[in-house]
Design a protein around this motif. Sequence first.
Motif, short mmCIF file in Angstrom:
data_model
loop_
_atom_site.label_atom_id
_atom_site.label_comp_id
_atom_site.label_asym_id
_atom_site.label_seq_id
_atom_site.Cartn_x
_atom_site.Cartn_y
_atom_site.Cartn_z
N SER A 240 0.82 -1.21 0.00
CA SER A 240 0.00 0.00 0.00
C SER A 240 0.86 1.26 0.00
O SER A 240 1.81 1.37 0.78
CB SER A 240 -0.92 0.02 1.22
OG SER A 240 -1.56 1.29 1.33
N PRO A 241 0.52 2.24 -0.84
CA PRO A 241 1.24 3.52 -0.81
C PRO A 241 1.11 4.23 0.54
O PRO A 241 1.93 5.09 0.87
CB PRO A 241 0.55 4.33 -1.92
CG PRO A 241 -0.06 3.31 -2.82
CD PRO A 241 -0.48 2.19 -1.91
N ASP A 242 0.09 3.87 1.33
CA ASP A 242 -0.13 4.51 2.62
C ASP A 242 0.81 4.00 3.71
O ASP A 242 0.90 4.61 4.79
CB ASP A 242 -1.57 4.28 3.09
CG ASP A 242 -2.59 4.94 2.18
OD1 ASP A 242 -2.26 6.00 1.61
OD2 ASP A 242 -3.70 4.39 2.02
N ASN A 243 1.50 2.89 3.46
CA ASN A 243 2.32 2.27 4.51
C ASN A 243 3.81 2.49 4.26
O ASN A 243 4.60 1.55 4.18
CB ASN A 243 2.00 0.78 4.61
CG ASN A 243 0.59 0.55 5.12
OD1 ASN A 243 0.09 1.32 5.94
ND2 ASN A 243 -0.07 -0.49 4.64
N GLY A 244 4.19 3.75 4.18
CA GLY A 244 5.58 4.09 3.90
C GLY A 244 6.46 4.19 5.12
O GLY A 244 7.65 4.52 5.00
#
Length: 242
Positions: free
Chosen positions: A218-222
């Motif tokens: 997910s792009p949100d879990n950086g």
Amino acid sequence: MSKPQATLVTGGSSGIGRAICEALLAQGRTVVNLDYKLPDWSHPKLANFQADLTRADATRERAAQIANEFDIVALVNNAGATRPGTIDSQTAEDLAYVNALTLQATLLLTQAFLPALRACGQGRVVNMASRAALGKTERIAYSAAKAGLVGMTRTLAMELGGDGITVNAIAPGPIATELFRQSNPEGAPRTQRILDSIVVKRMGTPDDVARAALFFLSPDNGFVTGQVLYVCGGTTLGLAPV
């Protein structure tokens, strides 16, 4: 003309790889499957490529072709093989084969797609390790390769974090796949011991692993990188370090 962004999954024709591909496709993503065999299923947003990932030349050639057609912004190094054997029977050829598929292919593919992973600013790499990295009888080559993959994951995370790229590993335990059944015949005492060790009292499914992969991709879990997530039904309790 810009190339389409895609997530590449190795070994996506069947088993855990297929489940990851299908989960990504369900999110509307474009997916590239790189496997030694073509799948017996299809999807409008799935592109399939064949290669023997144990061969460095074939891996580089196919990766270059894919990079020419797609911007690979997420990479799942899932392809693997067990080659079971004890210290009395494991061969150097077994070790070389498993290392090539697990470590060499991961290195070469990550290198091949680094430009697009860096350019997008939020690249994602997920490596498929295994509970066997903690030690498993009759898995000399496999456990060594998967332990090496954990080390590679942690080092890549350190090197690539500044580029916005996260690198994490998933370590499945007993998952009901064809590969598991080949190495653990139904009714064998060893297989029963594995089943008895599962805390949640059921075998894992490829979808269980796919859901973990979606989290890391997910792009949100950086802010999660360099980690190993055991998807094992509790079989690593008392074994994995805290």
